[in-house]
Design a protein around this motif. Sequence first.
Motif, mmCIF file in Angstrom:
data_model
loop_
_atom_site.group_PDB
_atom_site.id
_atom_site.type_symbol
_atom_site.label_atom_id
_atom_site.label_comp_id
_atom_site.label_asym_id
_atom_site.label_seq_id
_atom_site.Cartn_x
_atom_site.Cartn_y
_atom_site.Cartn_z
ATOM 1 N N THR A 180 54.430 31.304 159.032
ATOM 2 C CA THR A 180 54.137 31.826 157.954
ATOM 3 C C THR A 180 55.288 32.671 157.901
ATOM 4 O O THR A 180 56.140 33.573 158.932
ATOM 5 C CB THR A 180 53.160 32.980 158.725
ATOM 6 N N GLY A 181 56.017 32.726 156.124
ATOM 7 C CA GLY A 181 57.215 33.334 155.782
ATOM 8 C C GLY A 181 57.811 32.167 156.301
ATOM 9 O O GLY A 181 58.131 30.879 156.726
ATOM 10 N N LEU A 182 59.609 32.746 156.156
ATOM 11 C CA LEU A 182 60.707 31.576 156.142
ATOM 12 C C LEU A 182 61.445 32.217 157.439
ATOM 13 O O LEU A 182 60.999 33.123 158.164
ATOM 14 C CB LEU A 182 61.673 32.342 155.493
ATOM 15 N N PRO A 183 62.004 31.047 158.062
ATOM 16 C CA PRO A 183 62.058 30.992 159.375
ATOM 17 C C PRO A 183 63.419 32.321 159.901
ATOM 18 O O PRO A 183 63.978 33.072 158.968
ATOM 19 C CB PRO A 183 62.823 29.839 159.409
ATOM 20 N N LYS A 184 62.806 32.740 161.208
ATOM 21 C CA LYS A 184 63.672 33.988 161.495
ATOM 22 C C LYS A 184 64.205 33.866 162.872
ATOM 23 O O LYS A 184 63.685 33.014 163.640
ATOM 24 C CB LYS A 184 62.328 35.073 161.677
ATOM 25 N N GLY A 185 65.478 34.351 162.545
ATOM 26 C CA GLY A 185 66.508 34.248 163.231
ATOM 27 C C GLY A 185 66.604 35.237 165.128
ATOM 28 O O GLY A 185 66.596 36.421 164.517
ATOM 29 N N PHE A 390 67.453 38.692 163.899
ATOM 30 C CA PHE A 390 68.650 38.410 162.919
ATOM 31 C C PHE A 390 68.427 38.909 161.227
ATOM 32 O O PHE A 390 68.149 38.385 161.106
ATOM 33 C CB PHE A 390 69.085 37.518 162.956
ATOM 34 N N GLU A 391 68.795 40.132 161.423
ATOM 35 C CA GLU A 391 69.039 40.183 159.397
ATOM 36 C C GLU A 391 67.681 40.016 158.769
ATOM 37 O O GLU A 391 67.796 39.497 157.613
ATOM 38 C CB GLU A 391 70.105 39.955 159.415
ATOM 39 N N ALA A 392 67.142 40.357 159.387
ATOM 40 C CA ALA A 392 65.887 40.654 158.687
ATOM 41 C C ALA A 392 64.699 41.550 159.156
ATOM 42 O O ALA A 392 63.875 41.679 159.767
ATOM 43 C CB ALA A 392 64.888 39.081 159.599
ATOM 44 N N PRO A 393 65.199 42.528 158.645
ATOM 45 C CA PRO A 393 64.570 44.181 158.572
ATOM 46 C C PRO A 393 62.787 44.333 157.880
ATOM 47 O O PRO A 393 62.551 44.873 158.483
ATOM 48 C CB PRO A 393 65.301 45.021 157.750
ATOM 49 N N GLU A 394 62.574 43.282 157.437
ATOM 50 C CA GLU A 394 61.283 43.115 156.503
ATOM 51 C C GLU A 394 61.020 42.493 158.094
ATOM 52 O O GLU A 394 59.348 43.279 157.710
ATOM 53 C CB GLU A 394 61.265 42.457 155.914
ATOM 54 N N ALA A 395 60.664 41.747 159.336
ATOM 55 C CA ALA A 395 59.772 41.911 160.122
ATOM 56 C C ALA A 395 60.256 43.026 161.726
ATOM 57 O O ALA A 395 59.014 42.509 162.082
ATOM 58 C CB ALA A 395 60.176 40.908 160.930
ATOM 59 N N ALA A 396 60.147 44.248 160.816
ATOM 60 C CA ALA A 396 60.325 45.181 162.043
ATOM 61 C C ALA A 396 58.910 45.722 161.829
ATOM 62 O O ALA A 396 58.735 45.918 163.638
ATOM 63 C CB ALA A 396 60.631 46.811 161.692
ATOM 64 N N ASP A 397 58.283 44.813 161.685
ATOM 65 C CA ASP A 397 56.112 45.503 162.194
ATOM 66 C C ASP A 397 55.896 44.589 163.295
ATOM 67 O O ASP A 397 55.050 44.848 164.038
ATOM 68 C CB ASP A 397 55.402 45.409 161.258
ATOM 69 N N ARG A 398 56.860 43.718 163.969
ATOM 70 C CA ARG A 398 56.549 42.746 165.069
ATOM 71 C C ARG A 398 56.129 43.006 165.469
ATOM 72 O O ARG A 398 56.311 43.030 167.047
ATOM 73 C CB ARG A 398 57.270 41.611 165.611
ATOM 74 N N TRP A 399 57.738 44.712 166.563
ATOM 75 C CA TRP A 399 57.322 45.827 167.564
ATOM 76 C C TRP A 399 56.907 46.948 167.365
ATOM 77 O O TRP A 399 56.165 47.371 165.799
ATOM 78 C CB TRP A 399 59.037 45.607 167.832
#
Length: 534
Positions: A180-185, A390-399
């Motif tokens: 879902t969405g771009l891969p995240k590091g 890694f450099e993906a602040p848009e995914a902060a809601d995973r925490w």
Amino acid sequence: MMDYQLNVPAILRRADELYGDREIVSRLPDKSWHRYTYADFVSRTKRLAVALRGLGLSDGDRVATLMWNHHEHLETYVGAPVGGFVTHTLNLRLHPDDNTYIASHAGDRVLVVDKVLWPLATQFVDRVGFEHVIAVGAGDTPDGAIDYEELVASGDESAFAYRDLDERSAAAMCFTSGTTGLPKGVLYSHRALALHALTAAYLMGVNEGDTILPVVPMFHANAWCFPFTCCLVGAKQVFPGPHLDPESLLEAFEQEKVTLSAGVPTIWMGILQALDATPDRWDLSAMRSMTVGGSAPPRAMLEAFGERHGLKIVHGWGMTEMCPIGTMSGGPGQELGLSTEAMYDKRAQQGTAIPFVEIRARGADGLVPWDGTSMGELEVRGPSVSSSYFEAPEAADRWTDDGWFRTGDIVTIGADGYVEIQDRSKDLVKSGGEWISTVALENALMGHPAVAEAAVIAVPDDKWSERPLAVVVLREGAAATDGELRDFLAPSFAKFWLPDRFEYVDEIPKTAVGKFRKTALREQFASATPVENV
């Protein structure tokens, strides 16, 4: 207490001091075998670290790899972080556009690539703009690339020194699959890898007397930490190279007297079919345990290995974000006092949290009780769990606000701490307001003697909002009707759980790491006209 840094150099130094005569074996593309010792591995790894620094790399720079499992990949896996750099494994099964994005986003400066994989690399190398490309293996070196053996030979081992690297600095990097969405590091610290290697050795009882063959690719979820675990304890390592078919793997198991292996369920299902076809052909008496992960294994498969072939499968659950192991089932001491039936029931679950990983599950009304029936999304925390991408602040809601990682897995947790995954949150079927677990239906269907593989998806329904549809691959020469499969499931599930539709295919599409690609199935069957197999 001393402020001792838990880092990859400390792991290599231990291998250097204690395990020089232990063997590392690789199967090459032409199916011949390469053998050398830990002493050879350590020497070449040191020279590689020096040579990479000579290319102009600085601490923290990323070294990408595009390779099968073999000794040169192990040298890079360990040599990059020992030199102060970051190993970044690229998935050779991804689309070139994905690897272009992943390598560019990571800022990879160097690519180390198998010559046999050069046709894949050419599809994205120029788009990334690596400063150096290093080609591994026999054959001609591509124009503009550096031959790996020449690079290693250029490294001055006398110039190498073990560094007391900060244990919280980055050692390795892996990207999520991006379903879902771009891969995240995910950046793994030295500390996380050292603790995880030690924990994995304890959980699986890995020691110097073991021979380990990881079928799991080194580019998948940090290779389940096997490269570092084996180096830490001096276990013999056997790498299958590109030869992952059941016959090649069984040959390697028998020839090298492998004691422990690890792979995703699809690998073990292929092995099981080969063993069932020729049960007396292979001598696997040395094998004490096989670890399955990546997705939940069917209970029927676990039982078939145990009852028909005397082979034990240990089940692990984890994620890229967790280094990757989070829970284990079937490990030392977990099955004491259990009946055979209860043992297989437990082994099919995801098990208890590994040391230093804490778990909880959250439902719509808050944290759910550990009662084995209340479902909620699994949340985890621990020293081997990522605190951000890694450099993906848009995914902060995973925490969560208090720092726990939201896994996306819907689970129940028993009073004994055993986790059982019911589904991924995006894969659950919500029918008439009630949840249906696709994983439970899939694993039950794969217990039918005519079924080789089965995947269950949600499809729209005018009355119930969603209903389950089962996509089935039948075993060669076998037959089954919709009614037979529905009757097979009926004793174990509520009536509303039973699939309304069955679709029969030759192959279920899979992700790069062998999981069912349910997005493709939903696109194919969500609006298709059902045809009943009677």
